[in-house]
Design a protein around this motif. Structure first.
Motif, PDB file in Angstrom:
ATOM      1  N   MET A  20       1.028  -0.737  -0.038  1.00 49.26           N
ATOM      2  CA  MET A  20      -0.153  -0.197   0.110  1.00 49.26           C
ATOM      3  C   MET A  20       0.917   1.209  -0.170  1.00 49.26           C
ATOM      4  SD  MET A  20      -2.959   0.632   2.535  1.00 49.26           S
ATOM      5  CE  MET A  20      -1.952   1.694   3.831  1.00 49.26           C
ATOM      6  N   THR A  21       0.647   2.199  -0.551  1.00 50.31           N
ATOM      7  CA  THR A  21       1.764   3.955  -0.739  1.00 50.31           C
ATOM      8  C   THR A  21       0.889   5.098   0.042  1.00 50.31           C
ATOM      9  OG1 THR A  21       1.854   2.809  -3.295  1.00 50.31           O
ATOM     10  CG2 THR A  21       2.135   5.090  -2.865  1.00 50.31           C
ATOM     11  N   THR A  22       1.504   5.696   1.184  1.00 46.67           N
ATOM     12  CA  THR A  22       0.742   5.807   1.818  1.00 46.67           C
ATOM     13  C   THR A  22       1.418   7.658   1.412  1.00 46.67           C
ATOM     14  OG1 THR A  22       0.942   4.860   3.647  1.00 46.67           O
ATOM     15  CG2 THR A  22       0.172   6.848   4.312  1.00 46.67           C
ATOM     16  N   LEU A  23       0.411   8.811   1.388  1.00 47.97           N
ATOM     17  CA  LEU A  23       1.050   9.534   0.807  1.00 47.97           C
ATOM     18  C   LEU A  23       0.829  10.745   2.122  1.00 47.97           C
ATOM     19  CD1 LEU A  23      -0.400  10.034  -1.994  1.00 47.97           C
ATOM     20  CD2 LEU A  23       2.066   9.602  -2.586  1.00 47.97           C
ATOM     21  N   ALA A  24       1.331  11.955   2.219  1.00 47.13           N
ATOM     22  CA  ALA A  24       1.571  12.439   3.313  1.00 47.13           C
ATOM     23  C   ALA A  24       2.140  13.976   2.657  1.00 47.13           C
ATOM     24  CB  ALA A  24       2.100  12.333   4.743  1.00 47.13           C
ATOM     25  N   ASN A  46     -17.022   5.134 -16.280  1.00 43.86           N
ATOM     26  CA  ASN A  46     -15.903   5.764 -15.407  1.00 43.86           C
ATOM     27  C   ASN A  46     -15.901   6.028 -13.845  1.00 43.86           C
ATOM     28  OD1 ASN A  46     -13.736   6.922 -17.595  1.00 43.86           O
ATOM     29  ND2 ASN A  46     -15.559   8.278 -17.678  1.00 43.86           N
ATOM     30  N   ALA A  47     -16.676   4.936 -12.936  1.00 43.54           N
ATOM     31  CA  ALA A  47     -16.852   5.439 -12.027  1.00 43.54           C
ATOM     32  C   ALA A  47     -15.860   4.970 -11.230  1.00 43.54           C
ATOM     33  CB  ALA A  47     -18.070   3.214 -11.536  1.00 43.54           C
ATOM     34  N   SER A  48     -15.694   5.610  -9.882  1.00 44.78           N
ATOM     35  CA  SER A  48     -14.293   5.501  -9.279  1.00 44.78           C
ATOM     36  C   SER A  48     -14.501   5.157  -8.464  1.00 44.78           C
ATOM     37  CB  SER A  48     -13.866   7.176  -8.817  1.00 44.78           C
ATOM     38  OG  SER A  48     -14.416   8.199  -9.683  1.00 44.78           O
ATOM     39  N   LEU A  49     -12.839   4.050  -8.551  1.00 47.43           N
ATOM     40  CA  LEU A  49     -12.300   3.111  -7.195  1.00 47.43           C
ATOM     41  C   LEU A  49     -11.885   3.740  -6.171  1.00 47.43           C
ATOM     42  CD1 LEU A  49     -11.792   0.164  -6.516  1.00 47.43           C
ATOM     43  CD2 LEU A  49      -9.813   0.082  -7.616  1.00 47.43           C
ATOM     44  N   ARG A  50     -12.004   3.565  -5.057  1.00 50.11           N
ATOM     45  CA  ARG A  50     -12.051   4.863  -4.030  1.00 50.11           C
ATOM     46  C   ARG A  50     -11.133   3.645  -2.704  1.00 50.11           C
ATOM     47  NH1 ARG A  50     -12.435   9.880  -4.501  1.00 50.11           N
ATOM     48  NH2 ARG A  50     -14.431  10.508  -5.982  1.00 50.11           N
ATOM     49  N   THR A  51     -10.655   4.562  -2.067  1.00 50.50           N
ATOM     50  CA  THR A  51      -9.250   3.917  -1.147  1.00 50.50           C
ATOM     51  C   THR A  51     -10.721   3.966   0.559  1.00 50.50           C
ATOM     52  OG1 THR A  51      -8.900   6.003  -0.233  1.00 50.50           O
ATOM     53  CG2 THR A  51      -7.350   4.803  -1.285  1.00 50.50           C
ATOM     54  N   TRP A 102     -21.629   1.600  -0.392  1.00 54.25           N
ATOM     55  CA  TRP A 102     -20.611   1.415  -0.251  1.00 54.25           C
ATOM     56  C   TRP A 102     -20.245   0.219  -0.713  1.00 54.25           C
ATOM     57  CZ3 TRP A 102     -17.339   5.472  -2.988  1.00 54.25           C
ATOM     58  CH2 TRP A 102     -18.252   6.601  -3.523  1.00 54.25           C
ATOM     59  N   TYR A 103     -19.160  -1.009  -1.891  1.00 55.20           N
ATOM     60  CA  TYR A 103     -18.864  -1.727  -2.010  1.00 55.20           C
ATOM     61  C   TYR A 103     -17.676  -1.778  -2.034  1.00 55.20           C
ATOM     62  CZ  TYR A 103     -23.969  -3.523  -3.449  1.00 55.20           C
ATOM     63  OH  TYR A 103     -25.113  -4.147  -3.614  1.00 55.20           O
ATOM     64  N   TYR A 104     -17.165  -2.821  -1.384  1.00 52.34           N
ATOM     65  CA  TYR A 104     -15.559  -2.854  -1.277  1.00 52.34           C
ATOM     66  C   TYR A 104     -14.958  -4.309  -2.196  1.00 52.34           C
ATOM     67  CZ  TYR A 104     -11.397  -3.854   0.588  1.00 52.34           C
ATOM     68  OH  TYR A 104      -9.918  -4.336   0.651  1.00 52.34           O
ATOM     69  N   GLY A 105     -14.522  -4.497  -2.522  1.00 52.38           N
ATOM     70  CA  GLY A 105     -14.001  -5.566  -3.540  1.00 52.38           C
ATOM     71  C   GLY A 105     -12.374  -5.778  -3.852  1.00 52.38           C
ATOM     72  N   GLY A 137      -6.526  -6.597 -10.129  1.00 52.22           N
ATOM     73  CA  GLY A 137      -5.931  -7.378  -9.170  1.00 52.22           C
ATOM     74  C   GLY A 137      -5.916  -5.975  -7.978  1.00 52.22           C
ATOM     75  N   THR A 138      -6.721  -4.966  -8.340  1.00 53.92           N
ATOM     76  CA  THR A 138      -6.665  -4.279  -7.304  1.00 53.92           C
ATOM     77  C   THR A 138      -8.039  -3.243  -5.704  1.00 53.92           C
ATOM     78  OG1 THR A 138      -5.694  -2.359  -9.025  1.00 53.92           O
ATOM     79  CG2 THR A 138      -6.467  -1.493  -6.534  1.00 53.92           C
ATOM     80  N   LYS A 139      -7.770  -3.430  -4.833  1.00 53.79           N
ATOM     81  CA  LYS A 139      -9.199  -3.522  -3.747  1.00 53.79           C
ATOM     82  C   LYS A 139      -9.093  -2.248  -3.644  1.00 53.79           C
ATOM     83  CE  LYS A 139      -7.809  -7.931  -1.745  1.00 53.79           C
ATOM     84  NZ  LYS A 139      -7.441  -8.583  -0.763  1.00 53.79           N
ATOM     85  N   GLY A 140     -10.715  -1.914  -3.745  1.00 51.65           N
ATOM     86  CA  GLY A 140     -10.962  -0.773  -3.552  1.00 51.65           C
ATOM     87  C   GLY A 140     -12.507  -0.228  -2.607  1.00 51.65           C
ATOM     88  N   TRP A 141     -13.419   0.200  -3.112  1.00 49.25           N
ATOM     89  CA  TRP A 141     -14.503   0.800  -2.613  1.00 49.25           C
ATOM     90  C   TRP A 141     -15.188   1.539  -4.085  1.00 49.25           C
ATOM     91  CZ3 TRP A 141     -17.349  -0.488   2.042  1.00 49.25           C
ATOM     92  CH2 TRP A 141     -16.322  -0.730   2.518  1.00 49.25           C
TER      93      TRP A 141
END
Length: 107
Positions: A1-5, A44-49, A80-83, A92-96
């Motif tokens: 997981m990439t974390t930005l600050a 264009n549905a957004s995949l979110r964190t 919201w669905y998580y998958g 392969g990406t997981k998200g909401w």
């Protein structure tokens, strides 16, 4: 997981780091039924964190992208669905994804 600050330069020239808004996985789920394959039904549905448009987007999904449902976050006003994305650019990406954009493709 990439974390930005976020980084800020203070008046003294010192640098300060703000904590990153972390991704939220299945720990946010409050409802679950059997794991199911769905389709993204909106272009264009957004995949979110996390389960809200306030969370960062991981990218946009093409219509009919396959989505493997794990669980969901539901309130009185939204779901919201998580998958995990099974096809396409974000495979392969997981998200909401907002629940209204997920469903079963009609033949």
């Amino acid at each position: 997981m990439t974390t930005l600050a976020a980084t800020a330069v203070l008046a003294s020239g010192a640098m300060a780091m703000a904590p990153a808004a972390g991704a939220v996985g299945s720990s946010k789920c409050n409802s679950n039924f059997s794991n199911t394959d769905f389709d993204v039904l909106k272009s264009n549905a957004s995949l979110r964190t996390g389960p809200s448009s306030n969370y960062s987007s991981k990218g946009h999904l093409a219509k009919y992208t396959k989505f493997y449902y794990y669980c969901e976050y539901t309130t009185k006003s939204t779901s919201w669905y998580y998958g995990k994305i099974l096809t396409g650019a974000h495979k392969g990406t997981k998200g909401w994804v907002y629940a209204k954009y997920i469903g079963l493709r009609k033949p």
